[in-house]
Write a protein that holds these residues in place. Structure first.
Motif, mmCIF file in Angstrom:
data_model
loop_
_atom_site.group_PDB
_atom_site.id
_atom_site.type_symbol
_atom_site.label_atom_id
_atom_site.label_comp_id
_atom_site.label_asym_id
_atom_site.label_seq_id
_atom_site.Cartn_x
_atom_site.Cartn_y
_atom_site.Cartn_z
ATOM 1 N N LEU A 132 40.412 38.266 45.236
ATOM 2 C CA LEU A 132 41.233 38.366 46.437
ATOM 3 C C LEU A 132 41.460 39.836 46.771
ATOM 4 O O LEU A 132 41.674 40.652 45.860
ATOM 5 C CB LEU A 132 42.583 37.670 46.230
ATOM 6 C CG LEU A 132 42.532 36.150 46.009
ATOM 7 C CD1 LEU A 132 43.923 35.639 45.636
ATOM 8 C CD2 LEU A 132 42.016 35.435 47.238
ATOM 9 N N PRO A 133 41.445 40.165 48.068
ATOM 10 C CA PRO A 133 40.994 39.310 49.164
ATOM 11 C C PRO A 133 39.490 39.070 49.089
ATOM 12 O O PRO A 133 38.793 39.726 48.311
ATOM 13 C CB PRO A 133 41.363 40.115 50.417
ATOM 14 C CG PRO A 133 41.351 41.538 49.944
ATOM 15 C CD PRO A 133 41.811 41.520 48.519
ATOM 16 N N GLU A 186 43.400 38.232 54.101
ATOM 17 C CA GLU A 186 42.554 37.248 53.430
ATOM 18 C C GLU A 186 41.124 37.725 53.246
ATOM 19 O O GLU A 186 40.449 37.329 52.282
ATOM 20 C CB GLU A 186 42.561 35.941 54.233
ATOM 21 C CG GLU A 186 43.951 35.310 54.324
ATOM 22 C CD GLU A 186 44.004 34.131 55.281
ATOM 23 O OE1 GLU A 186 42.975 33.888 55.966
ATOM 24 O OE2 GLU A 186 45.054 33.474 55.352
ATOM 25 N N GLN A 217 45.902 42.923 50.012
ATOM 26 C CA GLN A 217 46.159 41.594 49.464
ATOM 27 C C GLN A 217 47.647 41.268 49.504
ATOM 28 O O GLN A 217 48.051 40.169 49.911
ATOM 29 C CB GLN A 217 45.651 41.515 48.026
ATOM 30 C CG GLN A 217 45.920 40.177 47.341
ATOM 31 C CD GLN A 217 45.522 40.190 45.877
ATOM 32 O OE1 GLN A 217 44.754 41.043 45.432
ATOM 33 N NE2 GLN A 217 46.050 39.246 45.112
ATOM 34 N N ARG A 244 36.193 40.865 41.799
ATOM 35 C CA ARG A 244 37.448 40.734 42.535
ATOM 36 C C ARG A 244 37.454 39.439 43.324
ATOM 37 O O ARG A 244 36.538 39.153 44.095
ATOM 38 C CB ARG A 244 37.647 41.938 43.465
ATOM 39 C CG ARG A 244 39.007 41.871 44.132
ATOM 40 C CD ARG A 244 39.437 43.141 44.778
ATOM 41 N NE ARG A 244 40.818 42.974 45.187
ATOM 42 C CZ ARG A 244 41.831 43.723 44.821
ATOM 43 N NH1 ARG A 244 41.634 44.737 44.002
ATOM 44 N NH2 ARG A 244 43.049 43.472 45.224
ATOM 45 N N THR A 250 43.540 41.987 39.186
ATOM 46 C CA THR A 250 42.983 41.452 40.415
ATOM 47 C C THR A 250 43.148 39.985 40.389
ATOM 48 O O THR A 250 42.599 39.239 40.994
ATOM 49 C CB THR A 250 41.517 41.870 40.542
ATOM 50 O OG1 THR A 250 40.817 41.482 39.372
ATOM 51 C CG2 THR A 250 41.396 43.368 40.741
ATOM 52 N N ASP A 285 44.591 46.179 46.836
ATOM 53 C CA ASP A 285 45.834 45.555 46.367
ATOM 54 C C ASP A 285 46.875 45.522 47.479
ATOM 55 O O ASP A 285 47.568 44.513 47.684
ATOM 56 C CB ASP A 285 46.401 46.326 45.179
ATOM 57 C CG ASP A 285 45.573 46.190 43.914
ATOM 58 O OD1 ASP A 285 44.719 45.284 43.856
ATOM 59 O OD2 ASP A 285 45.786 47.003 42.987
#
Length: 251
Positions: A78-79, A56, A51, A76, A251, A48
């Motif tokens: 991202l990233p 990225e 991100q 998930r 997420t 988190d």
């Protein structure tokens, strides 16, 4: 001195391959980074933060019960997650990052331990770390925290800092003012001449200290050492009492 313009790394790595022996029996069936603090795993807390900083792509290395981490990360978005598998012997911190270098690219990158928890101060810690990065002088920049203000930590610290932010090791028998938080920016050149197989990042830190290229930045938020069940309970109590709802996110 020419003006520097900070560039936040777009790639990061979370070290999630350790066995978490001090958290047994929990870690006999669950990898330590998947232990929850509040309603999120320590691994997700780290991802988190990456991100939120604009990372990225995040590389996650896996070894102990690694299939559970891979399964957890499938949902998930991202990233973007890349897995670096350590299917044979555990490569330790240095060997794990070195193995992942082909996935990390040629630019500086964040590295965070998958079993630490930090809360930002007035400004996001990873933004501050990126702003402090100076590739002309640094091969590594470690986020440090006050030894006496860390939750769940009863050690004697790790480092000294000079006025320019260069790091020196704690003298034997002394208590140093700063501990290493498990969060850093590394440049791939730090790994030139690194050994094959398992080794600790401390080996490369010592080389960088000798060359005057290991630097530190003090974290201004909270940091929690979650090495034992007691440390986990302390972190959960703190978050519940001081920041109800702060760590909730999707997420």
């Amino acid at each position: 001195m020419p003006e520097r313009h900070s560039v936040i790394p777009k790639v990061g790595m979370v070290l999630a391959a350790g066995k978490g022996l001090r958290m047994r029996p929990i870690t006999d069936r669950l990898p330590k980074p998947l232990i929850k603090v509040g309603d999120r795993s320590m691994l997700d807390h780290a991802l988190d933060r990456l991100q939120d900083a604009g990372v990225e792509t995040a590389v996650v290395n896996v070894h102990h019960l690694g299939h559970l981490i891979v399964q957890h990360l499938r949902s998930r978005l991202l990233p973007r997650i890349l897995i670096s598998r350590e299917d044979g012997e555990l490569l330790e911190t240095g060997g794990g990052v070195k193995k992942a270098l082909p996935l990390l690219g040629e630019a500086p990158f964040f590295v965070a331990n998958g079993d630490v928890l930090w809360l930002d101060g007035y400004r996001p810690a990873l933004h501050r770390l990126a702003e402090a990065w100076d590739g002309a002088r640094m091969d590594a920049l470690l986020m440090l925290h006050s030894t006496v203000d860390a939750y769940g930590y009863d050690g004697v610290g790790d480092f000294q800092l000079d006025p320019e932010g260069r790091i020196a090791r704690r003298a034997e028998g002394e208590v140093s003012p700063y501990l290493y938080t498990g969060v850093q920016i590394l440049h791939p050149r730090l790994f030139q001449g690194a050994p094959e197989g398992p080794f600790s990042l401390n080996l490369l830190y010592d080389r960088a200290i000798a060359a005057g290229r290991l630097f530190g930045m003090q974290h201004d938020g909270e940091w929690f050492h979650i090495g034992t069940p007691d440390g986990l309970a302390e972190a959960e109590t703190y978050l519940r009492d001081r920041y109800p709802g702060r760590e909730r996110r999707s997420t």
